[in-house]
Design a protein around this motif. Structure first.
Motif, PDB file in Angstrom:
ATOM      1  N   CYS A  46     129.297  31.566  44.945  1.00  0.00           N
ATOM      2  CA  CYS A  46     128.182  31.239  44.054  1.00  0.00           C
ATOM      3  C   CYS A  46     128.643  30.590  42.753  1.00  0.00           C
ATOM      4  CB  CYS A  46     127.382  32.505  43.741  1.00  0.00           C
ATOM      5  SG  CYS A  46     126.688  33.323  45.195  1.00  0.00           S
ATOM      6  N   CYS A  49     129.160  26.671  41.735  1.00  0.00           N
ATOM      7  CA  CYS A  49     128.120  25.874  41.082  1.00  0.00           C
ATOM      8  C   CYS A  49     127.607  26.542  39.812  1.00  0.00           C
ATOM      9  CB  CYS A  49     126.945  25.651  42.033  1.00  0.00           C
ATOM     10  SG  CYS A  49     127.301  24.559  43.429  1.00  0.00           S
ATOM     11  N   HIS A  50     127.464  27.874  39.844  1.00  0.00           N
ATOM     12  CA  HIS A  50     126.765  28.563  38.760  1.00  0.00           C
ATOM     13  C   HIS A  50     127.652  28.993  37.599  1.00  0.00           C
ATOM     14  CE1 HIS A  50     122.793  28.770  40.668  1.00  0.00           C
ATOM     15  NE2 HIS A  50     123.450  28.888  41.810  1.00  0.00           N
ATOM     16  N   SER A  78     120.221  17.583  38.658  1.00  0.00           N
ATOM     17  CA  SER A  78     119.963  19.002  38.846  1.00  0.00           C
ATOM     18  C   SER A  78     120.969  19.822  38.052  1.00  0.00           C
ATOM     19  CB  SER A  78     120.069  19.345  40.341  1.00  0.00           C
ATOM     20  OG  SER A  78     119.754  20.693  40.577  1.00  0.00           O
ATOM     21  N   ALA A  80     122.618  23.748  37.605  1.00  0.00           N
ATOM     22  CA  ALA A  80     122.764  25.080  38.193  1.00  0.00           C
ATOM     23  C   ALA A  80     122.107  26.107  37.272  1.00  0.00           C
ATOM     24  CB  ALA A  80     124.240  25.411  38.382  1.00  0.00           C
ATOM     25  N   ILE A 103     116.753  33.090  46.773  1.00  0.00           N
ATOM     26  CA  ILE A 103     118.041  32.805  47.411  1.00  0.00           C
ATOM     27  C   ILE A 103     117.846  32.290  48.834  1.00  0.00           C
ATOM     28  CG2 ILE A 103     120.183  33.833  48.280  1.00  0.00           C
ATOM     29  CD1 ILE A 103     120.013  35.812  45.922  1.00  0.00           C
ATOM     30  N   GLY A 106     114.228  29.649  48.731  1.00  0.00           N
ATOM     31  CA  GLY A 106     114.156  28.584  47.735  1.00  0.00           C
ATOM     32  C   GLY A 106     112.878  28.571  46.925  1.00  0.00           C
ATOM     33  N   ILE A 114     112.940  25.455  44.625  1.00  0.00           N
ATOM     34  CA  ILE A 114     114.280  25.110  44.145  1.00  0.00           C
ATOM     35  C   ILE A 114     114.768  23.900  44.933  1.00  0.00           C
ATOM     36  CG2 ILE A 114     116.669  25.895  43.911  1.00  0.00           C
ATOM     37  CD1 ILE A 114     115.554  28.763  43.762  1.00  0.00           C
ATOM     38  N   MET A 118     121.080  23.291  45.894  1.00  0.00           N
ATOM     39  CA  MET A 118     121.027  24.658  46.397  1.00  0.00           C
ATOM     40  C   MET A 118     120.857  24.618  47.917  1.00  0.00           C
ATOM     41  SD  MET A 118     121.019  27.906  45.493  1.00  0.00           S
ATOM     42  CE  MET A 118     120.338  29.523  45.929  1.00  0.00           C
ATOM     43  N   ILE A 120     119.599  25.918  50.571  1.00  0.00           N
ATOM     44  CA  ILE A 120     118.633  26.877  51.103  1.00  0.00           C
ATOM     45  C   ILE A 120     118.626  26.901  52.618  1.00  0.00           C
ATOM     46  CG2 ILE A 120     116.193  27.516  51.199  1.00  0.00           C
ATOM     47  CD1 ILE A 120     117.517  28.060  48.518  1.00  0.00           C
ATOM     48  N   TYR A 123     121.340  29.181  53.545  1.00  0.00           N
ATOM     49  CA  TYR A 123     121.134  30.551  53.073  1.00  0.00           C
ATOM     50  C   TYR A 123     120.024  31.259  53.844  1.00  0.00           C
ATOM     51  CZ  TYR A 123     124.237  30.006  49.011  1.00  0.00           C
ATOM     52  OH  TYR A 123     125.316  29.848  48.185  1.00  0.00           O
TER      53      TYR A 123
END
Length: 292
Positions: A46, A49-50, A78, A80, A103, A106, A114, A118, A120, A123
């Motif tokens: 994670c 990016c974050h 975009s 994060a 998560i 999205g 989102i 990301m 999605i 995920y």
């Protein structure tokens, strides 16, 4: 006296049972936190990016996953998001259910979608148990104040990424290939290592063929071919593939450019890495334009 003794015994047994249940709950809670740490700091990567980064791209560890990294593409700009528990600029006011929906589906608590990057669609494979562990770990992080700019997209986002999800399970680790496929999905490897069409959509018929040009502070980064093709991983040993994922260097020692998340993938344990490699071996060989 005998009745009194029996009453005390029953009370003692009840208290002991409560203590046992409490201890078991504590162990289970700790196990969830341990699993969440492994996922967030390993397979899910994670922070790739974050994490907050300086101008050179280096991670500022003390700011955790407070976000702000800019992804500037032709079709979108975009940022994060802040996924620390700060109540004003992060996820502190979100419920577990809201965070799970963001998560895996999205969708933010306000109903907005989102956007990319990301991953999605990958995920969505995240199991209920691993999703709960991930949320538990995110909740345990220090809250960091960081107001992140709003992302903008030069195209309409879809109404959703699929129907609502519930009761998602992962394959058994005993099924090495299937579990490897699960890990590759939630590690969102194919988000970068699959070609995109002119609309920016992944070409799933060329899964793993590489060739994406991912631009960033690092310049141009061309994703390599992960399939068992001659220009892919056919002639690589399992050990060489695992080393490349963990170290960010190819078998000749040449370093890969970001956004390859080797700073986190090096935490993937041996059993999971073996499953990942086993799954990659099963991909249909694809000719692509990924780096060799």
């Amino acid at each position: 006296m005998l009745c009194e003794g029996r009453r005390k015994m029953r009370t003692g047994a009840w208290l002991f049972a409560c203590a046992v249940l409490s201890a078991q709950a504590a162990v289970a809670a700790d196990a969830k936190l341990v699993r969440g740490k492994y996922l967030v700091e390993g397979v899910l990567a994670c922070a790739n990016c974050h994490a907050v980064r300086d101008k050179t791209g280096a991670v500022i560890a003390e700011k955790g996953m407070a976000g702000g990294f800019e992804f500037a593409e032709e079709m979108f700009k975009s940022y994060a998001s802040n996924i620390t528990p700060d109540r004003e600029t992060g996820i502190g006011k979100w419920t577990d259910a809201q965070l799970a929906k963001a998560i895996r589906e999205g969708i933010r608590p306000d109903g907005s979608l989102i956007g990319p990057p990301m991953p999605i669609q990958f995920y969505r494979s995240l199991s209920d148990a691993d999703l709960a562990a991930t949320i538990r770990y995110l909740r345990a992080q220090p809250a960091v104040v960081n107001q992140v700019p709003k992302s903008t997209f030069n195209f309409p986002l879809p109404p959703n990424y699929g129907p609502p999800l519930k009761n998602v399970a992962s394959p058994s680790p005993k099924d090495k290939v299937a579990y490897g496929g699960y890990l590759v999905a939630i590690a969102h490897c194919m988000e970068c290592h699959t070609p995109r069409d002119e609309r920016g959509m992944l070409v799933m018929t060329s899964l793993g063929a590489g060739g994406q040009n991912i631009k960033g502070p690092w310049g141009d980064s061309i994703s390599r071919n992960l399939t068992p093709h001659a220009e892919g991983l056919r002639d690589w040993s399992d050990e060489q593939i695992a080393a490349a994922i963990r170290t960010g260097k190819d078998r000749s020692g040449k370093p890969y450019k970001p956004p390859m998340a080797f700073d986190w993938y090096h935490n993937i344990n041996d059993a999971d890495m073996a499953a990942i490699v086993a799954y990659l071996r099963t991909l249909p060989p694809q000719q692509g334009s990924g780096s060799k």
